[in-house]
Design an enzyme around this catalytic site. Structure first.
Site, PDB file in Angstrom:
ATOM      1  N   LYS A   1     -10.340   0.056  -2.276  1.00  0.00           N
ATOM      2  CA  LYS A   1     -10.074  -0.165  -1.005  1.00  0.00           C
ATOM      3  C   LYS A   1     -10.579   1.179  -0.274  1.00  0.00           C
ATOM      4  CE  LYS A   1      -6.757  -1.310   2.518  1.00  0.00           C
ATOM      5  NZ  LYS A   1      -5.397  -1.705   2.895  1.00  0.00           N
TER       6      LYS A   1
ATOM      7  N   LYS B   1      -6.990   3.428  -3.294  1.00  0.00           N
ATOM      8  CA  LYS B   1      -7.485   3.260  -2.004  1.00  0.00           C
ATOM      9  C   LYS B   1      -7.539   4.803  -1.411  1.00  0.00           C
ATOM     10  CE  LYS B   1      -5.681   2.085   2.707  1.00  0.00           C
ATOM     11  NZ  LYS B   1      -4.251   1.425   3.256  1.00  0.00           N
TER      12      LYS B   1
ATOM     13  N   ASP C   1       0.849  -1.075  -0.026  1.00  0.00           N
ATOM     14  CA  ASP C   1       0.062  -0.068   0.143  1.00  0.00           C
ATOM     15  C   ASP C   1       1.027   1.190   0.088  1.00  0.00           C
ATOM     16  OD1 ASP C   1      -1.469  -2.204   0.497  1.00  0.00           O
ATOM     17  OD2 ASP C   1      -2.915  -0.824   2.133  1.00  0.00           O
TER      18      ASP C   1
END
Length: 308
Positions: free
Chosen positions: A244, A208, A145
């Site tokens: 996400k 995300k 991430d």
């Protein structure tokens, strides 16, 4: 794909329309009883169970991994007649805890995700960011991430954002990469949408919302802006990119709303962990309480449902 600035410049977002669309969601998409329990169990499989605290210890990470592998008490699953294996989508930790998590999850199918690139602010030197990615992958992380440099979005420097994201993509190798936009710091819905598209063009497997450290994190409005870009990107290229939401998602009813929006906008495939994840630390505890209420008719104290 190559950066196509004509696509970026054509992106528009109608905030009033976004707010109207999300405001009506809870009234039109409500599931109860057996169906609600089923949707909540499905949401567990899409969780990146996360600990990103300065006081993280190996024991805390091991405990989190144990919960990820056994997210709902066995007696509750037995009472529901649920016999399939159930675990979270991933465990998400800082780089220093990747080896601990990898070892704790041996024998399971649960990948370790590592936050990287100077998380949460992303202001480390580029060489340091790339080395951090490579070291996390070498330590066993299957998902990375990353955080983008927000100034590139705020100054509309799309070439720089694309080049940055592409370098991160290359450094990840075979690991999946999730691009964290930090939506609360991007000022407008249009910026959020454009940053989403640039990151996808540069190879992001997921986009995300947040690090969870900003004042504004995931909500249905910025979610709608981002998943509309996922839909547009799929139409343009044929590629499916995951989504996400992260930060502030702590109630089971919130999980149901995100799932409903994903299904409405992108279809059934985006209810599976290869295309949808929640970044959460406390959501699992509330879902387990809701499952216990479904089985017994009574709510239990939160401290009976530890999550790590």
């Amino acid at each position: 794909m190559k950066l196509d600035l004509s696509v970026i410049e054509d992106i528009r977002m109608n905030l009033s329309a976004i707010e109207q669309r999300t405001a009506t969601l809870s009234g039109r998409r409500s599931v109860k009883k057996d169906w609600q329990a089923a949707w909540l169990l499905k949401s567990i499989t899409c969780m990146d169970l996360t600990t990103l605290s300065g006081d993280d210890t190996p024991d805390r990470v091991k405990r989190l991994c144990a919960k990820a592998a056994n997210p709902i008490r066995a007696d509750l699953l037995d009472a529901m007649g649920f016999t399939k294996p159930l675990h979270t989508g991933a465990v998400c930790v800082y780089h220093a805890m990747v080896p601990t998590a990898v070892k704790a999850l041996e024998g399971t199918d649960i990948p370790v995700a590592a936050v990287s690139t100077g998380f949460p602010h992303g202001l480390s030197p580029m060489s340091t960011k790339l080395q951090e990615i490579r070291e996390s992958v070498a330590a066993g992380a299957k998902e990375i991430d990353i955080v983008i440099t927000r100034q590139y979005v705020l100054t509309q420097n799309w070439d720089a954002l694309y080049d940055e994201m592409k370098q991160y993509r290359d450094a990840c190798g075979d690991a999946r990469i999730k691009a964290i936009l930090a939506v609360g710091e991007l000022a407008t819905m249009r910026n959020i949408a454009k940053a989403s598209m640039v990151c996808m063009m540069a190879g992001a497997d997921f986009i995300k919302t947040s690090t969870g450290k900003e004042a504004t994190n995931a909500n249905l409005n910025n979610t709608l802006a981002m998943i509309r870009m996922i839909r547009q990107y799929q139409t343009m290229t044929g590629f499916k990119v995951g989504y996400k939401p992260a930060g502030g998602i702590s109630k089971a009813k919130d999980a149901l709303m995100y799932q409903a929006l994903m299904k409405d906008e992108l279809g059934r495939e985006w209810l599976e962990p290869d295309l949808f994840r929640f970044g959460v630390s406390s959501l699992l505890g509330d879902i387990e309480r809701q499952i216990e209420h479904f089985v017994t008719g009574h709510y239990s104290a939160s401290n009976r449902h530890p999550i790590g």
